[in-house]
Motif scaffolding. Structure first.
Motif, PDB file in Angstrom:
ATOM      1  N   ASP A 104      44.889  28.318  16.835  1.00  0.00           N
ATOM      2  CA  ASP A 104      44.358  27.228  16.017  1.00  0.00           C
ATOM      3  C   ASP A 104      42.559  26.521  16.178  1.00  0.00           C
ATOM      4  OD1 ASP A 104      43.481  25.502  13.828  1.00  0.00           O
ATOM      5  OD2 ASP A 104      43.495  23.484  15.377  1.00  0.00           O
ATOM      6  N   ASP A 105      41.543  25.997  15.975  1.00  0.00           N
ATOM      7  CA  ASP A 105      40.231  26.245  16.196  1.00  0.00           C
ATOM      8  C   ASP A 105      40.649  24.458  15.484  1.00  0.00           C
ATOM      9  OD1 ASP A 105      37.393  25.882  15.912  1.00  0.00           O
ATOM     10  OD2 ASP A 105      36.965  26.641  13.927  1.00  0.00           O
ATOM     11  N   ILE A 106      40.386  24.091  16.721  1.00  0.00           N
ATOM     12  CA  ILE A 106      40.455  22.311  16.952  1.00  0.00           C
ATOM     13  C   ILE A 106      39.944  22.140  16.352  1.00  0.00           C
ATOM     14  CG2 ILE A 106      41.621  20.290  18.370  1.00  0.00           C
ATOM     15  CD1 ILE A 106      43.449  22.131  17.867  1.00  0.00           C
ATOM     16  N   GLY A 107      39.118  21.068  15.175  1.00  0.00           N
ATOM     17  CA  GLY A 107      38.239  20.401  15.206  1.00  0.00           C
ATOM     18  C   GLY A 107      38.609  18.799  13.855  1.00  0.00           C
ATOM     19  N   THR A 108      37.428  18.983  12.988  1.00  0.00           N
ATOM     20  CA  THR A 108      37.893  17.158  12.798  1.00  0.00           C
ATOM     21  C   THR A 108      39.194  17.003  11.199  1.00  0.00           C
ATOM     22  OG1 THR A 108      35.897  18.317  10.938  1.00  0.00           O
ATOM     23  CG2 THR A 108      35.063  17.092  12.812  1.00  0.00           C
ATOM     24  N   SER A 109      39.328  18.793  11.159  1.00  0.00           N
ATOM     25  CA  SER A 109      40.570  18.260  10.267  1.00  0.00           C
ATOM     26  C   SER A 109      42.256  18.208  11.278  1.00  0.00           C
ATOM     27  CB  SER A 109      40.481  20.014   9.788  1.00  0.00           C
ATOM     28  OG  SER A 109      39.668  19.911   8.349  1.00  0.00           O
ATOM     29  N   GLU A 110      43.052  17.363  10.595  1.00  0.00           N
ATOM     30  CA  GLU A 110      44.468  16.900  11.041  1.00  0.00           C
ATOM     31  C   GLU A 110      45.229  17.931  10.670  1.00  0.00           C
ATOM     32  OE1 GLU A 110      47.015  13.495  11.626  1.00  0.00           O
ATOM     33  OE2 GLU A 110      46.463  13.734   9.762  1.00  0.00           O
ATOM     34  N   VAL A 111      45.606  18.979  12.060  1.00  0.00           N
ATOM     35  CA  VAL A 111      46.614  20.076  11.604  1.00  0.00           C
ATOM     36  C   VAL A 111      47.671  19.383  12.464  1.00  0.00           C
ATOM     37  CG1 VAL A 111      44.880  22.095  11.166  1.00  0.00           C
ATOM     38  CG2 VAL A 111      45.216  21.337  13.107  1.00  0.00           C
ATOM     39  N   PHE A 112      49.127  19.908  12.184  1.00  0.00           N
ATOM     40  CA  PHE A 112      50.134  20.059  12.637  1.00  0.00           C
ATOM     41  C   PHE A 112      51.419  20.766  13.769  1.00  0.00           C
ATOM     42  CE2 PHE A 112      49.554  17.407   8.772  1.00  0.00           C
ATOM     43  CZ  PHE A 112      50.306  16.223   9.275  1.00  0.00           C
ATOM     44  N   ILE A 113      51.236  20.670  14.746  1.00  0.00           N
ATOM     45  CA  ILE A 113      51.764  21.642  15.670  1.00  0.00           C
ATOM     46  C   ILE A 113      52.596  21.629  15.705  1.00  0.00           C
ATOM     47  CG2 ILE A 113      51.866  21.574  17.962  1.00  0.00           C
ATOM     48  CD1 ILE A 113      50.411  19.693  18.656  1.00  0.00           C
ATOM     49  N   PRO A 114      53.336  23.103  15.587  1.00  0.00           N
ATOM     50  CA  PRO A 114      54.482  23.453  15.230  1.00  0.00           C
ATOM     51  C   PRO A 114      55.722  23.850  16.379  1.00  0.00           C
ATOM     52  CG  PRO A 114      52.747  25.348  15.954  1.00  0.00           C
ATOM     53  CD  PRO A 114      51.981  24.417  15.984  1.00  0.00           C
ATOM     54  N   ILE A 115      56.026  22.948  15.877  1.00  0.00           N
ATOM     55  CA  ILE A 115      57.055  22.516  17.054  1.00  0.00           C
ATOM     56  C   ILE A 115      58.537  23.498  17.791  1.00  0.00           C
ATOM     57  CG2 ILE A 115      59.112  20.621  18.355  1.00  0.00           C
ATOM     58  CD1 ILE A 115      57.724  18.431  16.528  1.00  0.00           C
ATOM     59  N   HIS A 116      58.366  24.351  16.667  1.00  0.00           N
ATOM     60  CA  HIS A 116      58.956  25.684  16.348  1.00  0.00           C
ATOM     61  C   HIS A 116      58.736  26.358  15.751  1.00  0.00           C
ATOM     62  CE1 HIS A 116      62.412  25.108  13.505  1.00  0.00           C
ATOM     63  NE2 HIS A 116      61.809  23.512  13.481  1.00  0.00           N
ATOM     64  N   GLY A 117      59.414  27.836  15.449  1.00  0.00           N
ATOM     65  CA  GLY A 117      58.749  28.365  14.547  1.00  0.00           C
ATOM     66  C   GLY A 117      58.211  29.756  14.442  1.00  0.00           C
ATOM     67  N   THR A 118      56.478  29.300  14.473  1.00  0.00           N
ATOM     68  CA  THR A 118      55.433  29.730  14.314  1.00  0.00           C
ATOM     69  C   THR A 118      54.987  29.862  15.134  1.00  0.00           C
ATOM     70  OG1 THR A 118      54.511  28.502  13.002  1.00  0.00           O
ATOM     71  CG2 THR A 118      56.121  30.390  11.804  1.00  0.00           C
ATOM     72  N   THR A 119      53.939  30.942  15.563  1.00  0.00           N
ATOM     73  CA  THR A 119      52.674  30.656  16.247  1.00  0.00           C
ATOM     74  C   THR A 119      51.305  30.608  16.058  1.00  0.00           C
ATOM     75  OG1 THR A 119      51.958  33.010  16.521  1.00  0.00           O
ATOM     76  CG2 THR A 119      53.239  32.368  18.469  1.00  0.00           C
ATOM     77  N   PHE A 120      51.070  29.642  14.411  1.00  0.00           N
ATOM     78  CA  PHE A 120      50.108  29.010  13.535  1.00  0.00           C
ATOM     79  C   PHE A 120      50.636  27.075  13.080  1.00  0.00           C
ATOM     80  CE2 PHE A 120      50.475  33.359  13.058  1.00  0.00           C
ATOM     81  CZ  PHE A 120      48.526  34.012  13.161  1.00  0.00           C
ATOM     82  N   GLU A 121      49.553  26.232  14.155  1.00  0.00           N
ATOM     83  CA  GLU A 121      49.239  25.535  12.957  1.00  0.00           C
ATOM     84  C   GLU A 121      49.455  25.065  11.479  1.00  0.00           C
ATOM     85  OE1 GLU A 121      46.650  24.495  11.104  1.00  0.00           O
ATOM     86  OE2 GLU A 121      45.634  25.761  11.881  1.00  0.00           O
ATOM     87  N   GLN A 122      50.135  23.617  10.803  1.00  0.00           N
ATOM     88  CA  GLN A 122      50.345  23.968   9.952  1.00  0.00           C
ATOM     89  C   GLN A 122      49.609  23.079   8.960  1.00  0.00           C
ATOM     90  OE1 GLN A 122      51.793  26.165   7.870  1.00  0.00           O
ATOM     91  NE2 GLN A 122      52.371  27.116   9.845  1.00  0.00           N
ATOM     92  N   SER A 123      48.485  23.081   7.848  1.00  0.00           N
ATOM     93  CA  SER A 123      47.871  21.436   7.770  1.00  0.00           C
ATOM     94  C   SER A 123      48.901  21.381   6.681  1.00  0.00           C
ATOM     95  CB  SER A 123      46.774  22.567   6.444  1.00  0.00           C
ATOM     96  OG  SER A 123      47.220  23.508   5.681  1.00  0.00           O
ATOM     97  N   THR A 124      50.072  21.336   6.485  1.00  0.00           N
ATOM     98  CA  THR A 124      50.861  19.843   5.294  1.00  0.00           C
ATOM     99  C   THR A 124      51.802  19.983   6.700  1.00  0.00           C
ATOM    100  OG1 THR A 124      51.930  22.456   4.737  1.00  0.00           O
ATOM    101  CG2 THR A 124      49.819  21.746   3.277  1.00  0.00           C
ATOM    102  N   VAL A 125      51.872  18.636   6.858  1.00  0.00           N
ATOM    103  CA  VAL A 125      53.723  17.960   7.639  1.00  0.00           C
ATOM    104  C   VAL A 125      54.857  18.381   7.019  1.00  0.00           C
ATOM    105  CG1 VAL A 125      53.280  15.625   6.293  1.00  0.00           C
ATOM    106  CG2 VAL A 125      54.670  15.666   8.849  1.00  0.00           C
ATOM    107  N   TYR A 126      54.860  18.939   6.064  1.00  0.00           N
ATOM    108  CA  TYR A 126      56.222  19.654   5.729  1.00  0.00           C
ATOM    109  C   TYR A 126      57.219  20.391   5.920  1.00  0.00           C
ATOM    110  CZ  TYR A 126      53.415  21.161   1.254  1.00  0.00           C
ATOM    111  OH  TYR A 126      52.469  21.689   0.879  1.00  0.00           O
ATOM    112  N   GLN A 127      56.259  21.407   6.707  1.00  0.00           N
ATOM    113  CA  GLN A 127      56.175  22.922   6.777  1.00  0.00           C
ATOM    114  C   GLN A 127      57.947  22.941   7.758  1.00  0.00           C
ATOM    115  OE1 GLN A 127      55.397  25.787   5.582  1.00  0.00           O
ATOM    116  NE2 GLN A 127      53.739  24.692   4.341  1.00  0.00           N
TER     117      GLN A 127
END
Length: 907
Positions: free
Chosen positions: A758-781
């Motif tokens: 990820d590019d850590i910045g001012t946008s709130e993103v959600f950490i993939p607790i498991h499953g993938t190596t990409f952050e998610q911009s939507t909480v329901y993934q």
């Protein structure tokens, strides 16, 4: 069908009742183009004022629609804005500015923004004024006098409530200026700051000019008895006037009804934090001063002031000032006493260096003291009987004079005591059966001690200043005076004189008269003959048998030791024996061995407290000495009930309920070189604990369950054939291996690898607790939001970032979502609940450092809820880079969902 006259009449009626314009276009209002209604209800054009507001042209390309108003009195810009000028503010215009001076233009103004400007080169402020003037519109002079309580002006802040439909405007804050006193020369104002409280404007701060005292402004803070005022810093109460008035800090319990006996009038608290901030509120009360009304009867009021301090974590009252003098008397004494559970005392300590000593001063400030005047006293008061039991009084022997400090007079100290009163001699309801204080001892100014009653000396000697025993007493009442007694004795003297010439009356000894003037000879003693004697001989050369008379005791008595020596030449084995007519009962041989032929050793003194058996070596108790029988035992018996037994195999049996050691003993240990087997019969449990917690370790035999209430520290393995259950507060420390035949429940940790790019910045993103190596911009993934099968919390999130290029505050947040709620909702629409936020400041020097976010012990989610973790910085600090992440979750398996079911809410 209406005829034309009716249409005209309807149009006129409509115009008179409801005048309005349709399809009005925007344009510039002429300087004198203001319409209004006169006193007759007619629409008229207003007369141009001496000054008016001019609105500069609004550019259609100006998205902010900023409007500037200036005053114009002569057609030229830059005139002063008059207070009575009136303008209407269009809500479609986002902001406006008012200034004295040149016409100004305003750009980039935030919505809802108002500015007051003063650009003149002086020290005057930009001013917003409110004018209140009463008029009745009658006559030329239509002025009306102001009325006390008139509100001159107010500023109110409105906002919407939390509802979306319908949504209401609510008053959240108001500042009101009003008239407190309008009389000319005595005008006083009042300023009230209100805030919304339960949808009601409530006074928070009131400043009032005092009507009677010039220069005095009274301030009231809060509106209810539970209102709290916090002052960050020091609070100073001072008097700046040049007079003797003292500053006053007053606590006033202005209750609605009259006060009652025992009612509290005020408290002062001294609070702070403890070393670990353990208090739930973050505040620990370390001390308190409390004032209580004891008697609220008008004109005879009594009170009590109590001082508290904290002792062993508990607030206790240590000092009380209370009135206990005469009834309805202003001369009543003030009571000062310490309070404790066991020992009451007041300690006076001098900590300063030098020759100063701790002291308690009774200051008698009378200028002239007459002989026998009381100078002060110390009393010991018993509240159970309402009387003093002991007094120490200071009394003047002579008159005192303070004139030129020439004569201070002599004084004495008197000690007074009260005789003990029996239970039937005193009546709380006013019986006259009371004992009076009587003087016991006086110490005069020349150090002479006078006793009013008997002198009891604890000990057997009276010593002089050189520590020489001048008078010695023995237990029989005999008195020995060292040295020479110089005294004139009158009356009979019992005892022995040191010297005497002759006896007053001669006495006969062994049939021979003796008057003390010469020696005498006694037949059978120092001359030939015989003598019948009674009593005891000092020595006897040899005696084989001593036989007493029949039915008469033989007594051996002495004021010193009685020594019986056997085998004086130490060359044979001899014993001291006690026998009856034929049998040896008791013997002590020459090496101190004691033999008994009886079966009982009894302390025949029924009043004796105990029987002591002492030795500097071992004490051996031997049962079955010949080792030729079984089932012998050593028994402890209380009266006729056996309380403990040790058998010949070493087994200990107790009939009591406890096995304990003393409070001054060291550790109590039960040890065994082999297996230590503790068993009990029946359906009873084994509890191990202390006086406070009786079941720290509990063994339930029938259920085959071991319960530990608290932390369990084990240096080896734990093996259980059944379940291992934790209650959420039990910690396992030092355990190497846990083996269970059943389930292991309680709170347990689970570690999730959560690395992502990820590019850590001012946008709130959600950490993939498991499953993938990409952050998610939507909480329901599904790789960011987890569904919880039991209660739990996020313990920590640990990160290591590559290529950190900036500085920012990085926030990691934990959200939860209840069941029966759409999982696609954004956390900002009140569906997802923000549970906790942890913030860490990261700089460019933290490249590849480990950043740890540790959360509190509070529960973050319940079973059936979803939870997610987000990350956000307040500035961009990395490019699109790889971020190593590890998430630790604590699951409370005691709340694990059970049987199959559906859930609309968390259980």
């Amino acid at each position: 069908m209406k005829w034309i006259g009716q249409h005209i009449w309807d149009l006129v009626s409509r115009f008179r009742s409801h005048v309005y314009f349709e399809g009005v276009q925007l344009g510039i209002i002429e300087s004198d183009g203001v319409l209004g209604v006169n006193a007759d209800g007619k629409v008229v054009k207003s007369v141009p004022p001496s000054a008016q507001l001019i609105k500069t042209a609004v550019s259609t390309t100006n998205a902010n629609h900023a409007v500037t108003f200036v005053a114009d009195t002569d057609g030229a810009a830059g005139d002063s804005l008059l207070v009575n000028n009136t303008f209407l503010y269009n809500p479609s215009i986002k902001s406006f500015s008012v200034k004295a001076g040149d016409i100004m233009s305003q750009t980039n103004i935030s919505p809802g923004h108002t500015q007051l400007w003063n650009t003149d080169n002086d020290a005057n402020p930009a001013t917003l004024k409110f004018y209140k003037k009463r008029k009745d519109g009658v006559g030329v002079n239509d002025n009306v006098a102001a009325v006390d309580g008139d509100q001159v002006g107010s500023i109110t802040w409105y906002g919407t409530d939390a509802q979306t439909s319908p949504q209401w405007w609510r008053e959240y804050a108001t500042i009101i200026g009003s008239i407190e006193e309008g009389d000319q020369g005595d005008e006083c104002g009042k300023l009230t700051l209100k805030v919304g409280n339960n949808n009601t404007p409530t006074d928070g701060l009131v400043l009032t000019g005092n009507k009677t005292t010039a220069g005095q402004v009274d301030v009231a803070i809060g509106s209810s008895p539970t209102s709290q005022t916090t002052i960050n810093g020091d609070l100073t109460v001072q008097n700046t006037a040049d007079d003797n008035a003292r500053p006053v800090l007053k606590l006033f319990n202005n209750r609605a009804s009259n006060n009652t006996n025992g009612g509290a009038t005020g408290e002062i608290h001294f609070s702070g934090k403890d070393a670990n901030n353990l208090a739930v509120s973050g505040e620990v009360m370390y001390g308190m001063i409390e004032c209580t009304a004891i008697d609220v009867t008008a004109s005879t009021e009594d009170s009590r002031i109590t001082f508290y301090n904290r002792f062993n974590g508990t607030l206790v009252n240590k000092l009380i000032l209370a009135e206990f003098g005469g009834v309805n008397s202003v001369t009543g004494d003030t009571r000062l006493f310490g309070y404790g559970h066991f020992n009451d005392y007041i300690r006076i300590t001098e900590t300063a260096s030098g020759s100063q000593q701790p002291r308690l001063m009774l200051d008698y400030s009378d200028n002239i003291v007459v002989a026998h005047d009381p100078l002060g006293k110390i009393e010991w008061y018993n509240p159970d009987c309402g009387e003093n039991t002991i007094e120490i009084r200071g009394v003047a022997d002579d008159g005192h004079s303070t004139v030129n400090n020439l004569n201070h007079g002599d004084s004495r100290i008197e000690f007074w005591t009260r005789e003990s009163i029996g239970a039937n001699d005193y009546n709380y309801n006013g019986s006259s059966e009371t004992a009076e204080l009587t003087k016991a001892m006086t110490i005069s100014h020349d150090n002479i001690v006078t006793l009013e009653h008997e002198l009891v000396v604890k000990g057997n000697k009276i010593r002089d200043n050189d520590n020489v025993a001048c008078v010695t007493f023995d237990s029989s009442g005999n008195t020995t005076i060292a040295g020479t007694l110089n005294a004139s004795l009158t009356g009979n003297v019992t005892g022995n004189a040191a010297t005497a010439t002759a006896l007053q009356n001669a006495r006969t000894i062994g049939g021979v008269s003796f008057d003390g003037t010469a020696d005498i000879d006694l037949p059978g003693v120092n001359t030939a003959g015989s003598q019948d004697t009674t009593g005891n001989a000092a020595t006897a050369t040899a005696a084989k048998n001593v036989t007493g008379q029949a039915s008469t005791d033989v007594n051996i008595s002495s004021n010193k030791d009685v020594i019986v020596t056997i085998d004086s030449d130490n060359n044979t084995t001899n014993s001291f024996k006690v026998k009856n007519s034929s049998t040896e009962l008791f013997s002590i041989n020459e090496i101190g061995a004691v033999n008994f032929s009886g079966t009982v050793i009894t302390n025949v003194n029924t009043g004796a407290g105990q029987l002591d058996i002492q030795t500097d070596g071992n004490i051996n108790f031997t049962v079955d000495r010949s080792n030729n029988s079984n089932n012998n035992y050593f028994s402890f018996i209380n009266y006729n009930q056996e309380v403990a037994r040790i058998d010949d195999s070493g087994n200990l049996r107790l009939e009591g309920t406890g096995l304990s050691n003393g409070t001054n003993a060291s550790n109590f240990r039960i040890s065994s070189s082999r297996i230590l087997d503790i068993q009990h019969a029946g359906a009873y449990d084994i509890n191990l604990g202390n006086a406070t917690n009786s079941d720290v370790l509990k063994v339930q035999g029938d259920s085959e369950v071991v319960t530990v209430n608290g932390a369990l520290t084990v240096s080896g393995d734990i093996t259980a054939n059944g379940n291992i259950v934790g209650d959420g507060n039990t910690n396992l420390t030092g355990v190497k291996t846990i083996t269970a035949g059943g389930n292991i429940t309680g709170k347990q940790y689970q570690v999730f690898p959560s690395s992502f790019v990820d590019d850590i910045g001012t946008s709130e993103v959600f950490i993939p607790i498991h499953g993938t190596t990409f952050e998610q911009s939507t909480v329901y993934q599904d790789d960011t939001a987890l569904l919880a099968p039991c209660d739990g919390r996020v313990v920590s999130v640990t990160l290591s970032m590559m290529s950190v290029t900036g500085t920012a505050d990085v926030n990691v947040r934990v959200y939860s979502l209840p069941p029966n709620t759409s999982g696609t909702a954004s956390p900002f629409t009140n569906s997802w609940v923000l549970e906790e936020t942890e913030e860490v400041n990261i700089t460019s020097s933290d490249d590849s450092h480990v950043v740890h976010f540790g959360f509190s012990n509070n529960k973050h989610f319940e079973s059936t809820e979803k939870f997610a973790i987000s990350i956000q910085a307040d500035s961009d600090i990395t490019g699109n880079t790889y971020i190593y992440a590890t998430t630790v979750i604590e699951w409370d398996y005691n709340t694990l969902l059970g049987a199959s079911s559906t859930y609309e809410s968390a259980p």
